[in-house]
Each structure stands twice: as C-alpha cells, then as structure tokens.
Design an enzyme around this catalytic site. Sequence first.
Site, mmCIF file in Angstrom:
data_model
loop_
_atom_site.group_PDB
_atom_site.id
_atom_site.type_symbol
_atom_site.label_atom_id
_atom_site.label_comp_id
_atom_site.label_asym_id
_atom_site.label_seq_id
_atom_site.Cartn_x
_atom_site.Cartn_y
_atom_site.Cartn_z
ATOM 1 C CG HIS A 76 -11.765 -52.006 26.250
ATOM 2 N ND1 HIS A 76 -12.548 -51.934 25.129
ATOM 3 C CD2 HIS A 76 -12.627 -52.045 27.300
ATOM 4 C CE1 HIS A 76 -13.820 -51.918 25.471
ATOM 5 N NE2 HIS A 76 -13.896 -51.982 26.782
ATOM 6 C CD GLU A 198 -28.643 -50.368 24.103
ATOM 7 O OE1 GLU A 198 -28.502 -50.408 25.346
ATOM 8 O OE2 GLU A 198 -27.731 -50.657 23.305
HETATM 9 I I1 8IG Z 1 -20.983 -52.994 29.767
HETATM 10 O O1 8IG Z 1 -26.594 -51.435 28.537
HETATM 11 C C1 8IG Z 1 -22.526 -52.528 28.613
HETATM 12 N N1 8IG Z 1 -22.388 -52.503 27.309
HETATM 13 N N2 8IG Z 1 -25.582 -51.500 24.090
HETATM 14 N N3 8IG Z 1 -26.104 -51.460 26.342
HETATM 15 C C2 8IG Z 1 -25.213 -51.653 25.338
HETATM 16 N N4 8IG Z 1 -23.950 -51.990 25.562
HETATM 17 C C3 8IG Z 1 -23.574 -52.158 26.842
HETATM 18 C C4 8IG Z 1 -24.429 -51.979 27.910
HETATM 19 C C5 8IG Z 1 -25.775 -51.605 27.641
HETATM 20 N N5 8IG Z 1 -23.746 -52.213 29.030
#
Ligand code: 8IG
Length: 277
Positions: A76, A198
């Site tokens: 980032h 998740e």
């Molecule tokens: I890049 O699969 C990214 N950010 N929550 N789940 C969630 N955030 C993410 C994911 C994902 N991939």
Amino acid sequence: MSSVVTNPLDQPDLSPFEIAREAAGQIAEKTGIEKHDIALTLGSGWAKAADLIGETVATIPATEIVGFSAPAVVGHVGSLRSVRLPSGKHALVIGARTHYYEDHGVRRVVHSVRTAAAAGASIMILTNGAGGIRETWAPGQPVLISDHINLTANSPLEGATFIDLTDLYSERLRDLARGVDATLDEGVYVQFRGPHYETPAEVQMAKAIGGHIVGMSTALEAIAAREAGMEVLGMSLITNLAAGISPTPLSHAEVIEAGKSAESVISALLARIVAAL
Ligand code: 8IG
C-alpha cells in the site's frame, strides 16, 4: 513528557470535520491547487491509475498532512497526489488508506474521504481489491459496486446523524462506467472487519444475505462520502475467489500477484472512466 506522536482525530472533543478542513488547507498549500474536483482512493491493484489519469502536479507523503497515518500494509502506498486531468479539473489521488482492522478507530478510516470533501471534491471514487463470490468471476476482473452490506457493526457517523443510503453507489456514475466498458458486471460489496479472510461458512453467509464481493474497506468510507454530500463510484478488483468458492486456499502473496497482473488493464479502464466524468 511523552514523545509519542498523537493524532488529533483520537481526541473525541475535537471535530473530525474541523481536522479535515485543516488537512484540506495543508493540501491546498502544498500542492498549490486550491480546489480538487474529484478524489480517488486507490486500493490494491489500482495504483497505476494515478499515472494514467493526467499529469501529476504534486506528491505529498500522507504523514505530512494532519490526521493521516502511515500505511500498515506492505504494497500500500502512503501518499497523496494532485493530478491535473486533461479537462483542466484536478483530482486528489489518495494512496493512503487506513483500514478498519488497524483498530485506529473509524474517524481515521474515513479521514481521507472527509479531507477530499473539504478540498472541494464532489465525486469520490473508491477502489479496492476483494474476493469474489460469483463463480462466473475470475481473478483479475474489475466489477462495479452496486450497494454494500456493512458487517463492521460500526459507522463513521457520530451522534444521532441519520443519513439516507439509498443509491449510495451512484447509478449515474455506474451507467457512465458501463458507457466506457459495457462488459462491467456489478455486485453487492460486503465489508468484513478482517484482517483474516473469511471462513467458507462466512462466505456462504455473505452470499445468502445478498453479497457478491467480500472485502475489508470501502463501506465505511462510502457512508462518510455520502454524509459529506459526495457522489460515490465504487469498484472492486476481484483478486481471488472468496474462501470456499475456489478449491485453493487464499494467500496474501497471491492476492498481491493477481493485483499486479491486472493493474495495467484496470488502471487504464479507470483512467477512461475518469476522463468520461
Ligand atoms: I484482495 O477474499 C482481498 N481482500 N474480506 N476477503 C476479504 N477481503 C479481501 C479478500 C477476500 N481478498
């Protein structure tokens, strides 16, 4: 005396809007641009768009602006850029996102949005990298956000501030984006707290309640943008299929890699959308 650097946003008695106005003043001073017409938050995979939308007038480390914090995640970028668009308008490009999971409080999460509004922006473009729930979506695909489900159990609004979120993600701007690329699909973004991804069961829950995209940003920022009266365009880069949708486990390295390989294409797309605003 403590030498710890404090952030005024962490002082509940100070107004976050006042701090945002102060930040906007610093940006105007450091860039020489009095008003920024639009603002873009570039999430993972989208950073190159900053180079494509126009000519960079100034780049400022975000930490030089009041209320901003250093980025917590490798990959980032912690900078703010002022870009002159071919139209002569000015864009504020926010490459410094504070995520809710950093636990610095929701004021810091939405400070960039409030600062953009105070800098004069009437359009807020929020981008992110996210997981896809729809099996028809492939990693590397950009999608429009049509609505969101906020699973953070939090809000950037303070006190009894009741804000209507109907058409939060502007239909006008989504139509405009589809005018640039008619193949753009759209879906409902579900903001989880993170930073863990998740479980497959949670992804099934997100799907059952009407979600198509899972991520860890954007929804709280969109609410603050609406509170500030801005028009919101949300776009996700699907960097991975959500847990359990794909047979392979998720890794942050793969997410970064998917972002890198899609970056040129989606950044060019975003630049064309900005040009059409
Ligand atoms: I890049 O699969 C990214 N950010 N929550 N789940 C969630 N955030 C993410 C994911 C994902 N991939």
